[in-house]
Write an enzyme that holds these catalytic residues in place. Structure first.
Site, PDB file in Angstrom:
ATOM      1  N   CYS A 110      -1.101   6.392   8.857  1.00 60.18           N
ATOM      2  CA  CYS A 110      -1.518   5.112   8.267  1.00 60.18           C
ATOM      3  C   CYS A 110      -2.635   5.412   7.283  1.00 60.18           C
ATOM      4  O   CYS A 110      -2.581   6.400   6.561  1.00 60.18           O
ATOM      5  CB  CYS A 110      -1.935   4.127   9.350  1.00 60.18           C
ATOM      6  SG  CYS A 110      -3.298   4.714  10.409  1.00 60.18           S
TER       7      CYS A 110
ATOM      8  N   ARG B  23       0.843  -1.204   0.000  1.00 60.97           N
ATOM      9  CA  ARG B  23       0.000   0.000   0.000  1.00 60.97           C
ATOM     10  C   ARG B  23       0.876   1.251   0.000  1.00 60.97           C
ATOM     11  O   ARG B  23       0.595   2.211  -0.724  1.00 60.97           O
ATOM     12  CB  ARG B  23      -0.923   0.018   1.220  1.00 60.97           C
ATOM     13  CG  ARG B  23      -2.036  -1.009   1.173  1.00 60.97           C
ATOM     14  CD  ARG B  23      -2.966  -0.870   2.363  1.00 60.97           C
ATOM     15  NE  ARG B  23      -3.778   0.335   2.295  1.00 60.97           N
ATOM     16  CZ  ARG B  23      -4.540   0.778   3.296  1.00 60.97           C
ATOM     17  NH1 ARG B  23      -4.569   0.133   4.448  1.00 60.97           N
ATOM     18  NH2 ARG B  23      -5.265   1.873   3.156  1.00 60.97           N
TER      19      ARG B  23
END
Length: 288
Positions: free
Chosen positions: A245, A186
């Protein structure tokens, strides 16, 4: 009663429940980002005796605007009032657990510190460790108390935050370093299962929060965590690290791990990638 500020073992929690049940408050933070009712269902099926359930999508979140991320923080005073209504006073030992290796518990741990509460710890190993030890479980639901008036004078926050404007201003200056807690694929922009844009904030480093624990689901020893974080951060001061995040949750797992390691003073970008990528003007980097 000893004060726990990072982790508590199932054995220690069992002893606290036996010796001073009135002095502790347990919160069940189980959650599933793909099934928002899963945490409540799990709680109703069985939970640690006396635990109260807090929902990450409602109790621990403010309304989403499409530009403030997937889990925007609630109003600080309103959140403090909610926590105080559950019987948490200045000296109460708060213990939090989840069943997902700790990110949701770590997020609530950070939020308690955000409102100035120091005596808060995450159950190491979570729900699975409690069950594996064979300790008591109850199914009777414990309802949340309604929050009263907002406290007039909140304690000073024990943690620091930065916002999107500060992150953007920092890109050319690099006065602080963003540490991205998402999985490597990611971070590199190879996949993006949760947000509409793939990639990472320019200049960010990557430390997947999944690397903080051993195979048994417990956090690695402090010395191991310290060595691993220092291998990523180099000579950077912990106070110059800002955690990020997808929506501010798993970043708190890294923040907790650094605290366990004695690398104290790092900060959180609560909006994280989901807020950052909601504005097409903000730059995006891909690759390692």
């Amino acid at each position: 009663m000893p004060n726990y500020t990072t982790l508590v073992t199932p054995e220690a929690l069992k002893a606290l429940l036996a010796s001073d049940p009135a002095g502790i408050r347990i919160f069940d933070a189980r959650h599933d980002l793909g099934d928002h009712e899963a945490g409540r269902r799990a709680y109703n099926t069985g939970h640690i005796p006396g635990a109260l359930f807090l929902d990450h999508e409602t109790d621990l979140c403010s309304p989403r605007t499409g530009r403030n991320g997937r889990h925007p923080l609630p109003d600080r005073a309103a959140f403090a009032a909610l926590i105080q209504a559950q019987g948490v006073g200045p000296q109460t030992q708060v213990i939090i657990y989840d069943a997902s290796s700790g990110p949701f518990a770590a997020h609530l741990w950070w939020m308690l510190r955000w409102i100035g509460h120091a005596n808060v710890a995450v159950l190491d190993g979570g729900w699975q460790a409690w069950r594996s030890a064979g300790y008591a479980v109850e199914t009777q639901s414990q309802p949340l108390a309604a929050a009263g008036a907002h406290p007039k004078d909140l304690p000073a926050s024990l943690v620091g935050t930065v916002d999107a404007a500060a992150v953007q201003a920092n890109i050319p200056l690099q006065r602080f370093t963003i540490l991205d807690a998402r999985a490597g694929n990611r971070y590199r922009g190879e996949v993006e299962p949760m947000d509409p844009v793939a990639g990472h904030i320019p200049g960010a480093l990557n430390r997947p929060n999944s690397e903080n624990q051993a195979a048994d689901g417990r956090f690695k020893p402090a010395t191991t965590l310290r060595a691993e974080f220092e291998s990523v951060l180099g000579e950077r001061n912990p106070g110059d690290i800002v955690h990020q995040c997808g929506s501010g949750i798993t970043a708190c797992h890294n923040l907790l791990a650094m605290e366990i390691a004695g690398l104290t003073g790092s900060r959180l970008y609560p909006g994280s990638w989901s807020e950052w990528c909601s504005d097409p003007v903000r730059p995006v980097a891909t690759g390692a």
